[in-house]
Each structure stands twice: as structure tokens, then as C-alpha cells.
Design a protein around this motif. Sequence first.
Motif, mmCIF file in Angstrom:
data_model
loop_
_atom_site.group_PDB
_atom_site.id
_atom_site.type_symbol
_atom_site.label_atom_id
_atom_site.label_comp_id
_atom_site.label_asym_id
_atom_site.label_seq_id
_atom_site.Cartn_x
_atom_site.Cartn_y
_atom_site.Cartn_z
ATOM 1 N N THR A 139 -2.824 -7.550 -7.543
ATOM 2 C CA THR A 139 -2.500 -6.247 -7.641
ATOM 3 C C THR A 139 -1.284 -6.072 -6.354
ATOM 4 O O THR A 139 -0.295 -5.448 -6.676
ATOM 5 C CB THR A 139 -3.607 -5.563 -7.484
ATOM 6 O OG1 THR A 139 -4.573 -5.505 -8.477
ATOM 7 C CG2 THR A 139 -3.105 -4.115 -7.252
ATOM 8 N N LEU A 140 -1.554 -6.463 -5.211
ATOM 9 C CA LEU A 140 -0.755 -6.350 -4.182
ATOM 10 C C LEU A 140 0.543 -7.097 -4.251
ATOM 11 O O LEU A 140 1.695 -6.498 -4.158
ATOM 12 C CB LEU A 140 -1.337 -6.876 -2.948
ATOM 13 C CG LEU A 140 -2.563 -6.015 -2.459
ATOM 14 C CD1 LEU A 140 -3.307 -6.451 -1.296
ATOM 15 C CD2 LEU A 140 -1.881 -4.473 -1.774
ATOM 16 N N LEU A 158 4.415 -5.915 -4.687
ATOM 17 C CA LEU A 158 5.570 -6.098 -3.924
ATOM 18 C C LEU A 158 6.583 -6.711 -5.174
ATOM 19 O O LEU A 158 7.974 -6.504 -4.950
ATOM 20 C CB LEU A 158 5.136 -7.540 -3.279
ATOM 21 C CG LEU A 158 4.597 -7.214 -2.058
ATOM 22 C CD1 LEU A 158 3.657 -8.430 -1.370
ATOM 23 C CD2 LEU A 158 5.485 -6.666 -0.962
ATOM 24 N N LEU A 159 6.315 -7.311 -6.212
ATOM 25 C CA LEU A 159 7.178 -7.926 -7.263
ATOM 26 C C LEU A 159 8.038 -6.680 -7.575
ATOM 27 O O LEU A 159 9.018 -7.005 -7.782
ATOM 28 C CB LEU A 159 6.461 -8.657 -8.340
ATOM 29 C CG LEU A 159 7.124 -9.382 -9.331
ATOM 30 C CD1 LEU A 159 8.174 -10.383 -8.599
ATOM 31 C CD2 LEU A 159 6.425 -9.904 -10.349
ATOM 32 N N LEU A 207 -11.884 -2.539 -0.305
ATOM 33 C CA LEU A 207 -11.423 -3.992 -0.741
ATOM 34 C C LEU A 207 -9.865 -4.392 -0.984
ATOM 35 O O LEU A 207 -9.253 -5.221 -0.237
ATOM 36 C CB LEU A 207 -11.748 -4.583 -2.056
ATOM 37 C CG LEU A 207 -13.616 -5.016 -1.878
ATOM 38 C CD1 LEU A 207 -13.958 -5.168 -3.066
ATOM 39 C CD2 LEU A 207 -13.858 -5.970 -0.835
ATOM 40 N N ILE A 208 -8.958 -3.217 -1.311
ATOM 41 C CA ILE A 208 -7.490 -3.374 -1.487
ATOM 42 C C ILE A 208 -6.954 -3.164 -0.023
ATOM 43 O O ILE A 208 -6.178 -3.885 0.649
ATOM 44 C CB ILE A 208 -7.192 -2.346 -2.157
ATOM 45 C CG1 ILE A 208 -7.395 -2.648 -3.686
ATOM 46 C CG2 ILE A 208 -5.634 -2.068 -1.996
ATOM 47 C CD1 ILE A 208 -6.265 -3.522 -4.471
ATOM 48 N N VAL A 210 -2.282 -10.026 3.545
ATOM 49 C CA VAL A 210 -0.880 -10.143 2.832
ATOM 50 C C VAL A 210 -0.086 -10.201 4.207
ATOM 51 O O VAL A 210 0.884 -11.101 4.273
ATOM 52 C CB VAL A 210 -0.390 -9.226 1.712
ATOM 53 C CG1 VAL A 210 1.035 -9.514 1.473
ATOM 54 C CG2 VAL A 210 -1.190 -9.234 0.598
ATOM 55 N N LEU A 211 -0.011 -9.284 4.994
ATOM 56 C CA LEU A 211 0.817 -9.300 6.174
ATOM 57 C C LEU A 211 0.600 -10.188 6.977
ATOM 58 O O LEU A 211 1.407 -10.927 7.566
ATOM 59 C CB LEU A 211 0.359 -7.850 6.897
ATOM 60 C CG LEU A 211 0.665 -6.553 6.077
ATOM 61 C CD1 LEU A 211 0.462 -5.381 7.144
ATOM 62 C CD2 LEU A 211 2.480 -6.643 5.629
#
Length: 219
Positions: free
Chosen positions: A42-43, A47-48, A127-128, A135-136
Motif C-alpha cells: 500500500t505504501l 510512492l509509485l 499498522l500503516i 519505509v523511511l
Amino acid sequence: MHNHLLKALSNYITPDLVARAADTLDESETSVFKAMSAAIPTLLIGLLNKTNDIPVIEKIVNLANNEALNTDNILSDLPSLLTDKGDPVTLKNGTSVLQLLFEDKQPKLFETLEKTVSIKKSSIFRLILMSAPMVLAHIKDTNLNTEQLIKSLTSEKDEILKAAPLGLQALLDQQPVIQPEVKTRIKKVKPKHTERVKHRWIIPLLIFVAAILMLVIMS
């Protein structure tokens, strides 16, 4: 060497992390695992979808390179981010990531994920929010700059889309909804046009009546 984002981030989902997250959120480990497995793509799809918006990707990279962001602390104690007792800087950066990627679509995003993984919306949010700093941390640890991050994302496009939760891309592709006041203006304009169309038959009728009268008079 190609930096495989999806695989590398998915490797953070360990049995220990799932168990601790499930205990913190009072959810089943199966549900938490499914939710975390959905959170990563999802993240990445967020970004995509921003790869054509260079300033957004640059902001993400800058957040990752923030000196206050300690990647060792983040990755060693991820469950702490599931509560308000987590590191304030990390939580703030996670919130910033969600705002940059999803903006006002966040409520619909959480609803979509809630239906997909059968877990409480509040747990999905947590959770997100925990996954965003992951990710960072990965971006910082692998020294990805803006160009390299975009290249990695685009090279994995098919895999990311395939791993993304059902309905997510459709949600992110939705066009802005017309605001109520705009709809009201449209409704006000339409009757005028309809009124003009409704009375167009009067002129031909008057001409017809006038012609009949002329024939009567001349006869």
C-alpha cells in the motif's frame, strides 16, 4: 545492485513482530500478518503513484534523511509505534508520509484495507503508521536518493501492483468529487436552458396562426 523494495520491506514482517503487534492491538496474529502484508505494498503503491511528482518523492527522501530519525531504534522497537508512547519524531514522520502519499483519501484507504483484511480500522491505521517509518528507515539505510528511489519503484511496478490490496489502485485513481456548491450551481443553470427549449414552439405557432388569418382576410 538492484534494491528490491517490496522484498526487503516484507522481510521486516517477522513472527515476533506479528505476535507483539497482535498483542498490542488485541487482534489475531493471522489478521495482523495479513494487514502488515497489505500495508507494505500500500505504501509502495502510494510512492509509485507519486513518481511523476518529484517534489513529493524528494520530501519523502528528506524525511528519511532527517538526522533525528534513528533507524536502529525504529527497526528494533517497531511495536512501540503502535501506541502513542512511540517516539514522537518517528510518529510525526510516519504521519507526514501518509499525508504526502494519500492526502484526503486516507479515510477511504483505511476503509478499503479494513474490508480486505478483516481487522479494526483503528488497527489498520496503527499498522500503516508503524510501516511508514519502516519505509523511511530502509531508504536511509540503503542511501537511496530521489532518482534511485523512483528507479526502484518503477522497476518493481508490476510486482507492487500485484501485491497491492484489491481496490486500492482504483481508489487512488479516483477523480476529485464535485463540491456541493458546484452541483447546486449546475442545477440552477439547467432549468433556464430547459425553459428556453420548452417555449421554442410558440414562435412557429404564432407564424402559423398569422398565416391562417392572412388567408381568411384575403379570401
